[in-house]
Design an enzyme around this catalytic site. Structure first.
Site, PDB file in Angstrom:
ATOM      1  N   ARG A 266      43.888  45.275  29.833  1.00  0.00           N
ATOM      2  CA  ARG A 266      42.970  45.861  30.824  1.00  0.00           C
ATOM      3  C   ARG A 266      43.665  46.224  32.141  1.00  0.00           C
ATOM      4  O   ARG A 266      43.079  46.888  32.981  1.00  0.00           O
ATOM      5  CB  ARG A 266      41.800  44.902  31.082  1.00  0.00           C
ATOM      6  CG  ARG A 266      40.891  44.814  29.879  1.00  0.00           C
ATOM      7  CD  ARG A 266      39.768  43.835  30.089  1.00  0.00           C
ATOM      8  NE  ARG A 266      38.741  44.338  30.989  1.00  0.00           N
ATOM      9  CZ  ARG A 266      37.651  43.661  31.317  1.00  0.00           C
ATOM     10  NH1 ARG A 266      37.456  42.454  30.828  1.00  0.00           N
ATOM     11  NH2 ARG A 266      36.760  44.171  32.135  1.00  0.00           N
TER      12      ARG A 266
ATOM     13  N   PRO B  68      42.473  34.200  31.941  1.00  0.00           N
ATOM     14  CA  PRO B  68      43.196  33.042  32.444  1.00  0.00           C
ATOM     15  C   PRO B  68      42.564  32.472  33.695  1.00  0.00           C
ATOM     16  O   PRO B  68      42.474  33.133  34.716  1.00  0.00           O
ATOM     17  CB  PRO B  68      44.587  33.600  32.759  1.00  0.00           C
ATOM     18  CG  PRO B  68      44.582  35.023  32.333  1.00  0.00           C
ATOM     19  CD  PRO B  68      43.160  35.446  32.275  1.00  0.00           C
ATOM     20  N   GLU B  69      42.138  31.250  33.597  1.00  0.00           N
ATOM     21  CA  GLU B  69      41.752  30.483  34.771  1.00  0.00           C
ATOM     22  C   GLU B  69      42.923  29.544  35.048  1.00  0.00           C
ATOM     23  O   GLU B  69      43.980  29.681  34.447  1.00  0.00           O
ATOM     24  CB  GLU B  69      40.428  29.757  34.509  1.00  0.00           C
ATOM     25  CG  GLU B  69      39.330  30.752  34.126  1.00  0.00           C
ATOM     26  CD  GLU B  69      37.974  30.119  33.875  1.00  0.00           C
ATOM     27  OE1 GLU B  69      37.680  29.084  34.492  1.00  0.00           O
ATOM     28  OE2 GLU B  69      37.220  30.662  33.060  1.00  0.00           O
TER      29      GLU B  69
ATOM     30  N   HIS C 221      50.575  47.855  25.312  1.00  0.00           N
ATOM     31  CA  HIS C 221      50.283  47.147  26.568  1.00  0.00           C
ATOM     32  C   HIS C 221      51.396  46.200  27.010  1.00  0.00           C
ATOM     33  O   HIS C 221      51.176  45.355  27.870  1.00  0.00           O
ATOM     34  CB  HIS C 221      48.951  46.390  26.494  1.00  0.00           C
ATOM     35  CG  HIS C 221      47.809  47.237  26.036  1.00  0.00           C
ATOM     36  ND1 HIS C 221      47.461  48.425  26.643  1.00  0.00           N
ATOM     37  CD2 HIS C 221      46.956  47.082  24.998  1.00  0.00           C
ATOM     38  CE1 HIS C 221      46.429  48.951  26.003  1.00  0.00           C
ATOM     39  NE2 HIS C 221      46.107  48.167  24.999  1.00  0.00           N
TER      40      HIS C 221
ATOM     41  N   ARG D  59      25.039  26.696  53.592  1.00  0.00           N
ATOM     42  CA  ARG D  59      25.243  27.850  52.713  1.00  0.00           C
ATOM     43  C   ARG D  59      24.108  27.927  51.699  1.00  0.00           C
ATOM     44  O   ARG D  59      23.789  26.946  51.045  1.00  0.00           O
ATOM     45  CB  ARG D  59      26.584  27.738  51.967  1.00  0.00           C
ATOM     46  CG  ARG D  59      27.819  27.617  52.872  1.00  0.00           C
ATOM     47  CD  ARG D  59      28.196  28.955  53.479  1.00  0.00           C
ATOM     48  NE  ARG D  59      28.342  30.000  52.487  1.00  0.00           N
ATOM     49  CZ  ARG D  59      29.468  30.222  51.799  1.00  0.00           C
ATOM     50  NH1 ARG D  59      30.519  29.459  51.966  1.00  0.00           N
ATOM     51  NH2 ARG D  59      29.519  31.214  50.932  1.00  0.00           N
TER      52      ARG D  59
END
Length: 285
Positions: free
Chosen positions: A116, A2-3, A98, A165
């Site tokens: 996970r 998931p983003e 899960h 940067r």
DNA sequence: AAGGTAACCTGACTGC
DNA sequence: TGCAGTCAGGTTACCT
């Protein structure tokens, strides 16, 4: 998985089912997530009501108010987490592997599944101070779909924060300290649409190119939300439906396939132990 | 301070 | 069929 788009799809799906509802119980079958699920939550949450369901970056924020609970439940889906809404009672599904945590509401079951266990369920009490100062939220960059990233301000932010940067632009996006929510898939996709090579040094990218990148970030994330997010393996929204933004990918997971714009074979490279995908012709350093 | 790497964990897939 | 190795959407801790 998931983003930001997948998390926002989840938040939108969950909110109407739990806002205003009374919490009956928090059932923790396996609390060993990224951090232990606080044991006291099962004691303080029953009787409280869900006030709001918000989001900050990839964190879902469930505001709760009750006799013993004044604070926010912080839920992160990690790489493989899902939150599903079910009706309580006869139609309640059997437990699956899960299914680690249930938030049991008066008429609804909110079920957290995470193979996970990279996700998290944490608590921020109001007495601990403003939620934006929480240790997981305080260093987050701006919301890409907020006014703080709209129009020129988003591009100027990227430009200003990147000066001096040496870090690659892909890594800067993934870091989430400038703008939040852009994970490994959407970093590759937005850089393609902006014509920027993922390894380009962030500090050497001109403002005009950041204008394109900021626009790509807004457009891609909004489109992905509209499409229900991306489902690579296991993402489903709160109603169990898969997303289909993956059908719109230009570069992610398309190594050796033809660029959808110029037909040049897509290339892959490794940055910080993550895969990046790009078109060597459409994207320049 | 910035930048790089390892770590957390399970499951799917590849190659022998 | 089995076994070892690699990879996967994220984030933090710990080095230099």
């Amino acid at each position: 998985m998931p983003e930001l788009p997948e998390v926002e799809v989840t938040r939108r799906g969950v909110a109407p089912h739990i806002e205003g509802r009374r919490i009956d119980a928090l059932v923790v079958r396996n609390g060993a997530l990224r951090w232990p699920v606080p044991g006291m939550l099962a004691d303080i949450l029953p009787g409280a009501r869900v006030q709001t369901v918000g989001r900050r970056g990839k964190f879902i924020l469930i505001g709760c108010e009750g006799e013993h609970a004044h604070g926010t439940l912080i839920v992160h889906l990690g790489m493989t987490g899902t939150l599903r809404v079910h009706q309580r009672g006869a139609a309640e599904p059997a437990l699956a592997t899960h299914d680690h945590v249930d938030l049991v509401l008066d008429n609804t079951l909110l079920r957290y599944n995470d193979p996970r266990r990279f996700g998290a369920i944490l608590w921020h009490a109001h007495s601990d101070g403003p939620i934006e100062d929480n240790r997981h939220l305080r260093a987050l960059g701006v919301e890409p779909l907020s006014a703080a990233f709209a129009g020129e301000t988003g591009a100027q932010l990227l430009y200003r924060e990147s000066r001096g940067r040496a870090v690659a632009i892909k890594q800067l996006l993934l870091g989430g300290h400038v703008v939040v929510g852009v994970g490994n898939i959407y970093a590759s996709e937005t850089l393609f649409r902006a014509g920027i090579h993922p390894a380009a040094a962030a500090g050497r990218i001109a403002l005009a190119r950041y204008v394109r990148l900021a626009e790509a970030i807004r457009v891609v994330l909004a489109l992905a939300i509209d499409k229900g997010g991306s489902t690579l393996r296991d993402f489903v929204g709160s109603d169990g439906r898969a997303g289909y933004f993956q059908q719109e990918y230009f570069v992610y997971d398309r190594e050796h396939e033809a660029c959808r714009v110029c037909a040049t074979p897509i290339r892959a490279l490794r940055q910080g132990q993550r895969s990046s995908f790009y078109c060597p012709r459409c994207q320049r350093r």
